[in-house]
Write a protein that holds these residues in place. Structure first.
Motif, short mmCIF file in Angstrom:
data_model
loop_
_atom_site.label_atom_id
_atom_site.label_comp_id
_atom_site.label_asym_id
_atom_site.label_seq_id
_atom_site.Cartn_x
_atom_site.Cartn_y
_atom_site.Cartn_z
N ASN A 110 0.81 -1.17 0.09
CA ASN A 110 0.08 -0.20 0.04
C ASN A 110 0.86 1.07 -0.14
N LYS A 111 2.15 0.88 0.45
CA LYS A 111 2.90 2.20 0.30
C LYS A 111 3.64 2.74 -1.00
N LEU A 112 3.50 1.62 -1.85
CA LEU A 112 3.82 1.98 -3.26
C LEU A 112 3.11 2.59 -4.26
N GLU A 113 3.56 3.41 -4.95
CA GLU A 113 2.86 3.96 -6.15
C GLU A 113 3.26 3.45 -7.32
N ILE A 114 2.31 2.89 -8.06
CA ILE A 114 2.39 1.90 -9.17
C ILE A 114 2.19 2.94 -10.33
N THR A 115 3.19 3.01 -11.29
CA THR A 115 2.78 3.77 -12.55
C THR A 115 3.24 3.05 -13.72
N GLU A 116 2.25 3.31 -14.95
CA GLU A 116 2.67 2.63 -16.08
C GLU A 116 3.64 3.31 -16.78
N PRO A 155 5.70 3.85 -20.49
CA PRO A 155 5.42 3.79 -21.92
C PRO A 155 6.07 2.78 -22.58
N LYS A 156 5.51 2.35 -23.78
CA LYS A 156 6.21 1.25 -24.61
C LYS A 156 7.64 1.85 -24.81
N SER A 157 8.72 0.94 -24.90
CA SER A 157 10.12 1.30 -25.18
C SER A 157 10.72 0.27 -25.76
N HIS A 158 12.06 0.55 -26.21
CA HIS A 158 12.87 -0.47 -26.76
C HIS A 158 12.90 -1.85 -26.15
N SER A 159 12.82 -1.64 -24.82
CA SER A 159 13.09 -3.21 -24.01
C SER A 159 11.60 -3.73 -23.58
N PHE A 160 10.44 -2.94 -23.33
CA PHE A 160 9.40 -3.58 -23.05
C PHE A 160 7.97 -3.12 -23.98
N GLU A 161 7.25 -4.03 -23.99
CA GLU A 161 5.81 -3.64 -24.84
C GLU A 161 5.15 -3.00 -23.69
N TYR A 162 4.90 -3.37 -22.59
CA TYR A 162 4.41 -2.78 -21.45
C TYR A 162 5.10 -2.92 -20.18
N ALA A 163 4.82 -2.14 -19.21
CA ALA A 163 5.72 -2.37 -17.82
C ALA A 163 5.01 -1.51 -16.87
N LEU A 164 5.31 -2.06 -15.59
CA LEU A 164 4.74 -1.11 -14.42
C LEU A 164 6.02 -0.88 -13.80
N ASP A 165 6.22 0.61 -13.05
CA ASP A 165 7.15 0.83 -11.96
C ASP A 165 6.39 0.87 -10.78
N TYR A 166 7.25 0.24 -9.84
CA TYR A 166 6.77 0.21 -8.39
C TYR A 166 7.68 1.45 -7.75
N ASN A 167 7.18 2.50 -7.23
CA ASN A 167 8.01 3.55 -6.76
C ASN A 167 7.78 3.73 -5.12
N LEU A 168 8.75 3.91 -4.39
CA LEU A 168 8.61 3.84 -2.94
C LEU A 168 9.37 5.60 -2.83
N ASP A 169 8.62 6.45 -2.14
CA ASP A 169 9.23 7.65 -1.97
C ASP A 169 9.82 8.44 -3.06
N ASN A 170 9.09 8.08 -4.33
CA ASN A 170 9.56 8.84 -5.37
C ASN A 170 10.70 8.03 -6.07
N GLU A 171 11.13 7.01 -5.43
CA GLU A 171 12.49 6.22 -6.12
C GLU A 171 12.19 4.80 -6.58
N ARG A 172 12.31 4.79 -7.87
CA ARG A 172 11.86 3.32 -8.49
C ARG A 172 12.57 2.26 -7.66
N ILE A 173 11.64 1.26 -7.26
CA ILE A 173 12.37 0.05 -6.71
C ILE A 173 12.22 -1.22 -7.63
N VAL A 174 10.92 -0.93 -8.34
CA VAL A 174 10.84 -2.36 -9.14
C VAL A 174 10.57 -1.93 -10.54
N THR A 175 10.63 -2.63 -11.61
CA THR A 175 10.13 -2.60 -13.06
C THR A 175 9.70 -3.91 -13.47
#
Length: 819
Positions: free
Chosen positions: A655-661, A663-683
């Protein structure tokens, strides 16, 4: 590195079997990775004997075939049909008897008794290509008339049976990179094993070396004395360049070298005998009749022996004439000065080069040779003259000619033995066991480590320069123990330890916990090289090339940069497994990644960033096909579920995580970022088809990258708390919510928990429905809510009130329609 058992016998006499020798070599630090039987001719010509042709008659049913009778020393002669035009009565010939297997370039075949055009044939009279003795097929081989009938071809052609050891030589043991070096260690082991039977290392003598005249003197000038420690040479004239004798060919072929000609073969032989690389120049092609060791200007073009043009860097040490470079020093010769059939005089080089210069040139030009292998690790400067004389005497013996100059020896700063003061107490402290002083001294002497002075407590030792790895008392302990035998050191009864307070959280402990969890869920751990291919980052917006740490002297073009991500290594692993018919994979890796940042500060090290990542990847089947269920492919949500388990295990509240989508990129068709305190911890995402095509992967791949350092830091504040079992029952209510596609499940969870946090225990999504019937921009969530009151059992009226409040909030804040 290959070592021949028969070749070793030239320097050390032992009757021990190859199996025992292999064990001894491994125990003393020259690990034998494998050993196999070697024959100079595959099959050893077993079943081939010398026969005498008694009669020859024309085949009645074939114009080009001849009926022969051949005496092979048995009671009855053999009837053999021969197609060779040169077969005649009275010849001594090699005969392959029935059951013999011959090995040719076209593959093996077995001789059988058969009929050819109605006539019986009981063997085959052989040509040299059929025996593997040459390439000619113009006719059968005709042997010496004096050869006794029935002589085994193996004995006539002097076919050797040998055993070849494949030694996994460690970089510090370049002293063992020769047959004499290996024999030295072996002699030390044998002498220690059998104290009453001394075995001496026998090196070929060069005492009879003597120049015939000084008619072809070629002076040497060393301009870069830092790069060239010692340079020795001499000339040999009136030689005849031809094939090498059988014994020399056999020695080289036993270790996998192809014979070229007698001059080149002798330099290769001495290299693998002594460990000292040599090079022969055609003396008539040394322009200006002078050899100069220097670094030519940058971009000078040099054509190597294999006719490749390379541009010199300006730091490449070259052996030059007064006109042009002739050889890339310590690595590879040039085409313009190489030895050919027409060569009549040679200049023979034996040198010692600074390892760092050779290593840089070898890595830059991507040229690896037997010579560079040794020079890069440090050769013996005090063996150049011995090796030079040894080769010169062999050339004179095999190729004829005369030694036409004195030895030229440029050795401005002689390298002395390295002195070490060694205390017996040091041995006891490190080995944990006392070893007799006489045993220690005998081992050191057998390894050619000189004892200068001694008393009851210590030894003053002089270590020869070829032992580049022995510089400290601890190294002397290692030398003693590897000959004494690590297996002879008793295991102590006590284990002494000290209490160590490790920082919290314990990164290793957490890593092991997550590794155990993933392994228990069917994942396999992989380890990829931190070095990667820079081409992966070219024109890459996510991992920009300017942020890549490049290697100055890469070991190959495919390993010329430090990785910015674990993704490409995982894709290499997947591609390799798919190629080996293993397409269903669940993998994880913990590894360092590296990044170069712009830094205007004084300390350049601040420009480099090193971090730890955890990569989790899935592809192929998630569950193998079985009687209960069909083929279930891995998908994005399977991987997301595993990632969420990792996050929860580490105490990072979902619940502390901010999850953002993303955009499509060279590496991913689609992906999510998990952010904690405005820092990415998971893609976490689905790898793009474009990237998969680059690795020739045709199936879907799902990849997650977890910033391990940030996640561990987030774990630091986590405390596991005990909570008693609830006293009152929980209830479940379901809602079907029709919402816009932009609304995420997490928004529903957050809204619900914010609205009724005192009663909501758990929210679960159990169905998602999308169809044009409900609207293109709409989707339906089926959500369950687990409710509980901590103080009492909830009544229907209380439950309805909670659900009504939730419904109103969903309608107001999310624009939901209750279905």
């Amino acid at each position: 590195m290959k070592i021949s058992y028969n070749w070793l016998q030239n320097y050390i006499q032992t009757n021990e079997s190859p199996q025992v020798i292999a064990q001894w070599l491994t125990d003393c630090g020259l690990e034998v990775e494998s050993f196999e039987k070697h024959q100079t001719i595959k099959g050893g010509l077993e079943g081939v004997v010398v026969g005498e042709v008694l009669s020859c008659e024309k085949h009645p049913n074939a114009d080009k075939l001849t009926l022969t009778t051949v005496n092979v020393g048995k009671a009855e002669p053999l009837s053999i049909i021969c197609g060779a035009p040169n077969v005649q009565a009275g010849q001594k010939v090699p005969v392959a008897t029935p059951g013999t297997t011959l090995y040719t370039d076209k593959g093996p075949f077995t001789i059988k008794e058969t009929k050819i055009r109605g006539q019986k044939s009981q063997g085959m009279i052989c040509a040299e290509d059929e025996l593997g003795l040459g390439t000619s097929h113009e006719g059968i081989m005709v042997l010496n008339k004096e050869t006794p009938v029935g002589t085994h071809a193996k004995d006539y052609f002097k076919i050797e049976d040998d055993w070849v050891f494949e030694i996994g030589l460690t970089p510090n043991r370049i002293d063992g990179a020769s047959h004499i070096g290996t024999a030295r260690d072996l002699a030390a082991v044998i002498n220690h094993q059998n104290a009453n039977q001394k075995t001496e290392l026998k090196k070929p003598s060069v005492e009879s070396f003597k120049p015939d005249d000084n008619s072809l003197f070629i002076p040497v000038s060393v301009e870069d004395k830092d790069a060239c420690i010692r340079y020795s040479g001499l000339t040999i004239s009136d030689i005849s360049v031809d094939d090498s004798p059988a014994w020399l060919k056999n020695r080289l072929m036993s270790i996998g070298l192809k014979p070229i000609n007698n001059i080149v073969d002798i330099t290769n032989f001495v290299l693998h005998e002594t460990g000292q690389p040599l090079h022969a120049f055609d003396a008539d092609k040394v322009a200006g009749n002078k050899v100069i060791v220097k670094k030519p200007p940058k971009n000078t073009v040099f054509t190597t022996l294999d006719e490749e043009n390379i541009k010199l860097t300006g730091e490449d040490l070259m052996i030059c004439s007064t006109k042009e470079p002739m050889c890339l020093a310590g690595i590879l010769g040039g085409v313009s000065s190489g030895v050919t059939k027409e060569t009549k005089s040679i200049f023979l080089e034996s040198a010692c080069f600074n390892p760092s210069f050779i290593r840089k040139s070898s890595k830059h030009h991507q040229i690896n040779t037997d010579a560079s292998f040794r020079f890069e690790r440090g050769s013996d400067p005090n063996i150049t003259i011995y090796a030079l004389k040894r080769a010169a005497m062999l050339i004179k013996e095999i190729a004829g000619g005369k030694i036409s100059s004195e030895v030229v020896d440029e050795y401005p700063k002689p390298v002395k033995h390295h002195n070490i003061e060694f205390h017996y107490d040091t041995l006891y402290k490190l080995a944990g066991q006392a070893i007799e002083k006489d045993t220690v001294k005998n081992i050191l002497r057998s390894l050619e480590i000189e004892i200068i002075n001694e008393n009851s407590d210590k030894l003053e030792l002089a270590v020869p320069p070829y032992r580049v790895d022995v510089t400290r008392p601890a190294d002397i302990v290692e030398e003693v123990l590897r000959i004494y035998g690590y297996n002879n050191i008793a295991i102590p009864d006590k284990l002494h330890s000290a209490i160590v307070l490790s920082p919290k959280p314990d990164k290793d402990y957490l890593q092991n916990q997550i590794s155990d969890m993933l392994s228990g869920q069917g994942f396999r751990e992989i380890m990829n090289n931190s070095l990667t291919n820079f081409e992966y980052y070219e024109n890459n917006e996510e991992f920009k090339p300017e942020h890549t740490v490049k290697i100055l002297n890469p070991i190959s073009r495919e390993l010329n940069a430090m990785r910015q991500t674990l993704l490409y290594g995982c894709l290499e692993t997947i591609a390799r497994n798919i190629n080996h018919r293993n397409p269903d994979l669940k993998l994880y890796e913990v590894g360092n990644t590296y990044k170069l940042n712009n830094n205007n500060g004084k300390n350049p090290l601040n420009s480099y960033n090193e971090s730890v990542e955890l990569a989790v990847v899935m592809t192929g089947l998630n569950i193998n096909e079985n009687w209960k269920s069909g083929r279930i492919e891995s998908d994005f949500f399977d991987l997301k579920n595993h990632v969420n388990h990792i996050i929860n295990k580490l105490g990072v509240g979902y619940n502390k995580l901010e999850i953002t989508e993303k955009p499509k990129s060279h590496s991913f068709e689609y992906a999510l970022d998990y952010n904690l305190d405005n820092e990415r911890i998971v893609t976490i995402g689905k790898v793009s088809k474009t990237l998969l095509k680059q690795f020739e992967i045709e199936q879907d791949v799902y990849y997650a990258s977890i910033n391990w350092q940030k996640t561990v830091e987030a774990h630091a504040g986590y405390k596991m708390a005990y909570e008693e079992l609830p006293k009152f029952p929980s209830v479940r209510r379901d809602l079907a919510l029709l919402v816009d596609k932009s609304i995420t499940y997490k928004q529903i969870v957050q809204t619900a928990c914010k609205t009724e946090r005192n009663y909501i225990v758990k929210v679960n999504l159990f169905d998602v429905y999308q169809d044009e019937k409900i609207g293109r921009d709409k989707k339906s969530y089926a959500v369950s809510f687990i409710l509980r009151d901590k103080e009492k059992t909830m009544t229907e009226k209380q439950i309805d009130k909670v659900m009504k409040k939730l419904t109103e909030v969903f309608q107001k804040e999310l624009g939901a329609v209750i279905r």
